[in-house]
Design an enzyme around this catalytic site. Structure first.
Site, short mmCIF file in Angstrom:
data_model
loop_
_atom_site.label_atom_id
_atom_site.label_comp_id
_atom_site.label_asym_id
_atom_site.label_seq_id
_atom_site.Cartn_x
_atom_site.Cartn_y
_atom_site.Cartn_z
N HIS A 59 0.82 -1.22 0.00
CA HIS A 59 0.00 0.00 0.00
C HIS A 59 0.85 1.27 0.00
CE1 HIS A 59 -3.73 -2.32 0.91
NE2 HIS A 59 -2.79 -3.18 1.26
N HIS A 112 -6.78 -4.53 11.28
CA HIS A 112 -5.81 -5.14 10.35
C HIS A 112 -4.40 -4.67 10.74
CE1 HIS A 112 -4.19 -6.68 6.59
NE2 HIS A 112 -3.74 -5.49 6.26
N ASP A 131 -7.53 -2.23 3.60
CA ASP A 131 -7.64 -3.66 3.95
C ASP A 131 -8.53 -3.85 5.18
OD1 ASP A 131 -5.92 -4.14 1.88
OD2 ASP A 131 -4.28 -4.92 3.10
FE FE Z 1 -2.96 -5.25 1.44
ZN ZN Z 2 -2.55 -4.77 4.47
#
Ligand code: FE
Ligand code: ZN
Length: 253
Positions: A59, A112, A131
Protein backbone atom coordinates in the site's frame (compact mmCIF):
# COMPACT_ATOMS: atom_id res chain seq x y z
CA UNK A 1 -14.30 13.42 -8.97
CA UNK A 2 -12.95 10.92 -11.46
CA UNK A 3 -11.78 7.62 -9.98
CA UNK A 4 -9.43 5.43 -11.99
CA UNK A 5 -8.79 1.88 -10.84
CA UNK A 6 -5.33 0.38 -11.48
CA UNK A 7 -4.97 -3.37 -10.83
CA UNK A 8 -1.40 -4.31 -9.81
CA UNK A 9 0.54 -7.18 -8.19
CA UNK A 10 -2.10 -9.76 -9.08
CA UNK A 11 -4.77 -8.71 -6.59
CA UNK A 12 -4.05 -5.14 -5.41
CA UNK A 13 -5.92 -2.02 -6.52
CA UNK A 14 -4.35 1.42 -6.67
CA UNK A 15 -6.83 4.27 -7.22
CA UNK A 16 -6.26 7.63 -8.85
CA UNK A 17 -8.70 10.26 -7.60
CA UNK A 18 -8.82 13.30 -9.88
CA UNK A 19 -10.58 16.66 -9.56
CA UNK A 20 -10.75 18.29 -12.99
CA UNK A 21 -11.49 21.78 -11.65
CA UNK A 22 -8.31 22.11 -9.58
CA UNK A 23 -6.26 19.54 -11.45
CA UNK A 24 -5.39 17.82 -8.18
CA UNK A 25 -4.90 14.06 -8.30
CA UNK A 26 -4.38 11.63 -5.44
CA UNK A 27 -3.07 8.08 -5.59
CA UNK A 28 -4.65 5.86 -2.94
CA UNK A 29 -2.28 3.14 -1.66
CA UNK A 30 0.34 3.13 -4.43
CA UNK A 31 1.99 -0.27 -4.17
CA UNK A 32 4.17 0.27 -7.24
CA UNK A 33 5.15 3.41 -9.16
CA UNK A 34 5.26 2.39 -12.82
CA UNK A 35 1.56 1.80 -13.43
CA UNK A 36 0.71 5.04 -11.56
CA UNK A 37 3.14 7.08 -13.65
CA UNK A 38 1.78 5.48 -16.84
CA UNK A 39 -1.84 6.18 -15.90
CA UNK A 40 -1.04 9.79 -14.95
CA UNK A 41 0.69 10.32 -18.30
CA UNK A 42 -2.17 8.70 -20.19
CA UNK A 43 -4.68 11.11 -18.63
CA UNK A 44 -2.35 14.12 -18.58
CA UNK A 45 -2.76 14.33 -14.80
CA UNK A 46 -0.21 15.51 -12.22
CA UNK A 47 0.06 13.75 -8.89
CA UNK A 48 -0.62 16.12 -5.97
CA UNK A 49 -1.24 13.65 -3.11
CA UNK A 50 -0.74 10.12 -1.92
CA UNK A 51 -3.43 8.87 0.46
CA UNK A 52 -2.26 5.83 2.44
CA UNK A 53 -4.72 3.66 4.37
CA UNK A 54 -2.01 1.75 6.28
CA UNK A 55 1.68 0.99 6.38
CA UNK A 56 1.89 -2.38 4.58
CA UNK A 57 4.30 -2.49 1.67
CA UNK A 58 1.62 -3.38 -0.85
CA UNK A 59 0.00 0.00 0.00
CA UNK A 60 3.01 2.29 0.50
CA UNK A 61 5.69 0.66 -1.67
CA UNK A 62 5.82 3.51 -4.20
CA UNK A 63 5.51 6.43 -1.74
CA UNK A 64 9.12 7.59 -1.92
CA UNK A 65 9.60 7.06 -5.64
CA UNK A 66 6.38 8.91 -6.52
CA UNK A 67 7.23 11.74 -4.12
CA UNK A 68 10.66 12.09 -5.70
CA UNK A 69 9.28 12.16 -9.23
CA UNK A 70 6.21 14.36 -8.62
CA UNK A 71 6.81 16.25 -5.35
CA UNK A 72 3.41 15.08 -4.12
CA UNK A 73 2.23 15.36 -0.51
CA UNK A 74 1.94 12.08 1.40
CA UNK A 75 -1.02 11.73 3.75
CA UNK A 76 -1.32 8.93 6.30
CA UNK A 77 -2.27 7.94 9.81
CA UNK A 78 -0.51 10.09 12.39
CA UNK A 79 -0.40 7.27 14.92
CA UNK A 80 1.57 5.18 12.42
CA UNK A 81 3.76 7.96 11.01
CA UNK A 82 6.99 6.09 11.80
CA UNK A 83 5.97 3.27 9.46
CA UNK A 84 4.65 5.34 6.53
CA UNK A 85 7.50 6.24 4.18
CA UNK A 86 7.75 9.96 3.40
CA UNK A 87 4.65 11.00 5.36
CA UNK A 88 3.99 14.77 5.25
CA UNK A 89 0.46 15.14 6.64
CA UNK A 90 -0.56 13.15 9.73
CA UNK A 91 -4.27 12.59 10.09
CA UNK A 92 -6.77 10.56 12.06
CA UNK A 93 -10.40 10.21 13.15
CA UNK A 94 -12.52 13.22 12.28
CA UNK A 95 -9.91 14.98 10.16
CA UNK A 96 -10.62 16.07 6.61
CA UNK A 97 -8.43 16.00 3.55
CA UNK A 98 -9.33 17.77 0.30
CA UNK A 99 -8.63 16.91 -3.31
CA UNK A 100 -9.63 20.15 -4.99
CA UNK A 101 -13.05 20.97 -3.56
CA UNK A 102 -13.78 17.31 -2.77
CA UNK A 103 -13.52 16.65 0.96
CA UNK A 104 -12.78 13.25 2.42
CA UNK A 105 -13.55 12.48 6.03
CA UNK A 106 -11.10 10.24 7.82
CA UNK A 107 -12.03 7.34 10.09
CA UNK A 108 -9.68 5.44 12.38
CA UNK A 109 -10.38 1.78 11.58
CA UNK A 110 -7.80 -0.28 13.49
CA UNK A 111 -7.76 -4.08 13.45
CA UNK A 112 -5.81 -5.14 10.35
CA UNK A 113 -3.05 -2.77 11.51
CA UNK A 114 -3.06 -0.53 14.57
CA UNK A 115 -2.96 2.65 12.48
CA UNK A 116 -5.37 1.85 9.66
CA UNK A 117 -7.54 4.71 8.36
CA UNK A 118 -10.33 4.98 5.78
CA UNK A 119 -11.21 7.93 3.53
CA UNK A 120 -14.85 8.80 2.85
CA UNK A 121 -15.69 11.27 0.08
CA UNK A 122 -19.24 11.96 1.19
CA UNK A 123 -20.43 14.05 -1.78
CA UNK A 124 -18.93 11.56 -4.20
CA UNK A 125 -20.29 8.54 -2.28
CA UNK A 126 -16.87 6.89 -2.34
CA UNK A 127 -15.20 5.04 0.52
CA UNK A 128 -11.55 3.98 0.32
CA UNK A 129 -11.47 1.19 2.86
CA UNK A 130 -7.97 -0.24 2.32
CA UNK A 131 -7.64 -3.66 3.95
CA UNK A 132 -10.38 -3.08 6.55
CA UNK A 133 -13.54 -3.75 4.53
CA UNK A 134 -13.36 -5.94 1.43
CA UNK A 135 -16.22 -7.04 -0.76
CA UNK A 136 -17.75 -9.89 1.29
CA UNK A 137 -14.71 -9.87 3.57
CA UNK A 138 -12.53 -7.96 6.00
CA UNK A 139 -8.81 -7.75 6.64
CA UNK A 140 -6.92 -10.22 8.79
CA UNK A 141 -6.28 -9.19 12.38
CA UNK A 142 -2.52 -8.69 12.21
CA UNK A 143 -2.19 -5.93 14.82
CA UNK A 144 -5.59 -5.62 16.44
CA UNK A 145 -8.32 -7.42 18.31
CA UNK A 146 -11.66 -8.67 17.07
CA UNK A 147 -13.31 -5.98 19.19
CA UNK A 148 -11.28 -3.25 17.48
CA UNK A 149 -12.07 -4.59 14.00
CA UNK A 150 -15.77 -4.99 14.75
CA UNK A 151 -15.90 -1.41 16.05
CA UNK A 152 -14.10 -0.24 12.91
CA UNK A 153 -16.51 -2.11 10.66
CA UNK A 154 -19.49 -0.64 12.51
CA UNK A 155 -18.22 2.86 11.65
CA UNK A 156 -18.15 1.95 7.97
CA UNK A 157 -21.47 0.11 8.13
CA UNK A 158 -23.07 3.32 9.40
CA UNK A 159 -22.40 5.08 6.07
CA UNK A 160 -25.21 5.43 3.50
CA UNK A 161 -26.27 2.39 1.47
CA UNK A 162 -25.41 4.08 -1.82
CA UNK A 163 -21.73 4.37 -0.84
CA UNK A 164 -19.32 2.67 -3.24
CA UNK A 165 -16.62 0.69 -1.45
CA UNK A 166 -13.21 0.96 -3.12
CA UNK A 167 -11.20 -1.64 -1.24
CA UNK A 168 -7.55 -2.40 -1.88
CA UNK A 169 -7.74 -6.03 -3.01
CA UNK A 170 -9.57 -8.27 -5.49
CA UNK A 171 -10.31 -11.01 -2.94
CA UNK A 172 -14.02 -11.18 -3.68
CA UNK A 173 -14.25 -14.65 -5.20
CA UNK A 174 -12.55 -16.37 -2.25
CA UNK A 175 -14.54 -14.20 0.16
CA UNK A 176 -17.76 -15.31 -1.53
CA UNK A 177 -16.87 -18.97 -1.08
CA UNK A 178 -16.36 -18.42 2.63
CA UNK A 179 -19.49 -16.27 3.01
CA UNK A 180 -21.57 -19.01 1.35
CA UNK A 181 -20.12 -21.58 3.74
CA UNK A 182 -21.44 -19.48 6.64
CA UNK A 183 -24.81 -18.44 5.19
CA UNK A 184 -25.65 -20.88 2.38
CA UNK A 185 -29.33 -19.86 2.32
CA UNK A 186 -28.76 -16.09 2.04
CA UNK A 187 -30.47 -15.27 -1.30
CA UNK A 188 -28.75 -11.89 -1.71
CA UNK A 189 -25.41 -13.58 -1.11
CA UNK A 190 -26.09 -16.33 -3.65
CA UNK A 191 -27.01 -13.71 -6.26
CA UNK A 192 -23.91 -11.59 -5.58
CA UNK A 193 -21.63 -14.66 -5.55
CA UNK A 194 -22.94 -15.69 -8.98
CA UNK A 195 -22.41 -12.17 -10.28
CA UNK A 196 -18.83 -12.21 -8.96
CA UNK A 197 -18.05 -15.50 -10.71
CA UNK A 198 -19.39 -14.06 -13.98
CA UNK A 199 -17.38 -10.84 -13.62
CA UNK A 200 -14.17 -12.76 -12.93
CA UNK A 201 -14.77 -15.06 -15.88
CA UNK A 202 -14.92 -11.94 -18.05
CA UNK A 203 -11.71 -10.66 -16.43
CA UNK A 204 -13.58 -7.75 -14.87
CA UNK A 205 -13.07 -6.34 -11.35
CA UNK A 206 -15.72 -6.95 -8.68
CA UNK A 207 -14.74 -3.70 -6.95
CA UNK A 208 -16.11 -1.16 -6.15
CA UNK A 209 -19.02 -2.80 -4.40
CA UNK A 210 -22.17 -1.22 -3.04
CA UNK A 211 -22.24 -0.75 0.74
CA UNK A 212 -25.98 -1.43 1.00
CA UNK A 213 -25.39 -4.80 -0.63
CA UNK A 214 -22.36 -5.49 1.58
CA UNK A 215 -24.64 -5.07 4.60
CA UNK A 216 -26.78 -7.93 3.23
CA UNK A 217 -24.00 -10.28 2.06
CA UNK A 218 -20.76 -9.63 3.97
CA UNK A 219 -20.57 -11.97 6.98
CA UNK A 220 -18.19 -9.60 8.77
CA UNK A 221 -20.83 -6.85 8.74
CA UNK A 222 -23.49 -9.29 10.00
CA UNK A 223 -22.07 -10.58 13.31
CA UNK A 224 -25.07 -8.99 15.10
CA UNK A 225 -27.67 -10.24 12.60
CA UNK A 226 -30.02 -13.02 13.65
CA UNK A 227 -29.95 -14.75 10.25
CA UNK A 228 -26.16 -15.03 10.27
CA UNK A 229 -25.95 -16.07 13.92
CA UNK A 230 -28.54 -18.77 13.32
CA UNK A 231 -26.86 -20.03 10.14
CA UNK A 232 -23.45 -20.08 11.86
CA UNK A 233 -24.71 -21.87 14.97
CA UNK A 234 -23.98 -18.81 17.10
CA UNK A 235 -27.50 -17.96 18.29
CA UNK A 236 -27.54 -15.77 21.36
CA UNK A 237 -23.88 -14.79 21.07
CA UNK A 238 -22.88 -11.16 21.44
CA UNK A 239 -21.54 -9.44 18.35
CA UNK A 240 -17.88 -9.29 19.38
CA UNK A 241 -17.40 -12.99 20.20
CA UNK A 242 -19.52 -13.90 17.18
CA UNK A 243 -17.36 -11.68 14.96
CA UNK A 244 -14.20 -13.19 16.49
CA UNK A 245 -15.48 -16.69 15.74
CA UNK A 246 -16.39 -15.85 12.11
CA UNK A 247 -12.98 -14.26 11.62
CA UNK A 248 -11.30 -17.39 13.07
CA UNK A 249 -13.27 -19.62 10.73
CA UNK A 250 -12.14 -17.52 7.75
CA UNK A 251 -8.49 -17.76 8.86
CA UNK A 252 -8.84 -21.54 8.79
CA UNK A 253 -11.04 -21.78 5.68
FE1 FE B 1 -2.96 -5.25 1.44
ZN1 ZN C 1 -2.55 -4.77 4.47
Amino acid sequence: LTIEQIPVLGDNFIYLVHDSESGETAAVDPAVAGPVIDALAQHGWTLSHILNTHHHGDHTGANLELKEVTGCTIVGAGVDAARIPGIDVRIGEGDGISIGTHQARVFDVPGHTSGHIAYWFEQDKALFSGDTLFSMGCGRLFEGTAEQMWTSLLKLRALPDDTLVYCAHEYTNANADFALSVEPANADLKRRAAEVVALREQGKPTVPSNLGEEKRVNPFLRADHGDLLHAAGLQGQDAIPAFAEIRRRKDNF
